[in-house]
Design a protein around this motif. Structure first.
Motif: not given
Ligand SMILES: NC(=O)c1ccc[n+]([C@@H]2O[C@H](COP(=O)([O-])OP(=O)(O)OC[C@H]3O[C@@H](n4cnc5c(N)ncnc54)[C@H](OP(=O)(O)O)[C@@H]3O)[C@@H](O)[C@H]2O)c1
Length: 232
Positions: A8, A10, A12-13, A32, A55, A81, A130-132, A145, A149, A177, A179, A181, A184
């Motif tokens: 991932g 492409t 954000g993080i 992707r 992935v 990520n 990368i959790g949350s 979600y 996580k 964060v 981004t 995210f 979506k």
């Protein structure tokens, strides 16, 4: 110099880590959208590789890992990520979106971990998941979600207890964060309510900095988890 795979990359993080890691490490950047990755590569210092990798596709994950092994000679760090969240109350939950979060956030992590494990055992390597904050807390409107996580954190803990002394593991657990995210989320009411909060939340560079600190920690120690929240 570490040989690092980032999923991932492409946005954000993932992209922020690529930019911070490029000077001192060798990177295989996965995503992707290969056009975005090719452009990113031209902006980075150093020699790096990019490759298409969804992935959720085991064959694509294994092909990417084989590329790291043949091109770099090994894998020192896997940064899992790639991930996403759709915010929605359970009562209006979309089953396709629930399945998609499970496919990317859990199965995607397992696909990459499974393929990389033999190489990580060879190098006494490092998995960064990368959790949350949702790895530990369940908030309204993001239960599935949070479930993914929580599962990711359990995978990290399983690596820690089973592979202690053989493979390092770090979970990075950020709060909001700024981004792509939040975009979506297709529930327009929730998206409308949350987008301004995310727009003023942490910069992805702040999360990337903690990832860099974890992978460059002294060899006699391992950072198992970092929880990072916006300070506001
Ligand atoms: N932003 C936050 O507030 C926040 C907070 C805590 C944790 N996180 C976690 O941080 C990670 C990165 O998210 P972000 O905030 O940087 O969001 P982002 O800007 O949306 O980036 C997500 C990345 O994951 C990739 N991705 C999604 N599905 C994929 C798939 N099937 N195969 C390969 N790559 C895929 C995306 O690529 P495409 O462009 O191709 O979709 C993109 O590169 C995620 O695991 C997320 O859960 C984010």
């Amino acid at each position: 110099m570490k040989r690092i795979i980032i999923t991932g990359a492409t946005s954000g993080i993932g992209m922020a880590v690529a930019k911070q890691a490029a000077k001192d490490h060798k990177l295989l950047l996965l995503g992707r959208n290969v056009e975005v990755l090719e452009k990113l590569k031209t902006e980075l210092v150093g020699e790096h590789k990019v490759m298409a990798c969804d992935v959720t596709d085991v064959a694509q994950c294994n092909a990417a890992i084989a590329e790291a092994k043949s091109g770099f000679g090994g894998v020192d760090v896997l940064i899992n990520n790639a991930g996403l969240g759709y915010f929605d109350p359970l009562v209006s939950g979309n089953l396709d979106q629930w399945h998609h979060m499970v496919d990317v956030n859990i199965k995607g992590v397992l696909n990459m971990f499974h393929g990389c494990l033999p190489h990580l055992l060879e190098t006494k390597g490092h998995v960064v998941n990368i959790g949350s904050v949702a790895s530990h807390h369940v908030f309204p409107d993001s239960g599935v979600y949070a479930a993914t996580k929580h599962a990711l954190f359990a995978i990290s803990e399983s690596i820690r207890v089973e592979l202690m002394g053989k493979v390092r593991v770090t979970t990075i657990s950020p709060g909001a964060v700024n981004t792509d995210f939040i975009n979506k989320t297709t529930n327009e009411e929730l998206h409308g309510k949350m987008k301004d909060y995310f727009a003023t939340a942490m910069n992805p560079d702040s999360v990337a900095l903690q990832i860099m600190n974890a992978i460059t920690a002294p060899a006699d120690s391992v950072v198992n988890e970092i929880i990072l929240r916006p300070f506001r």
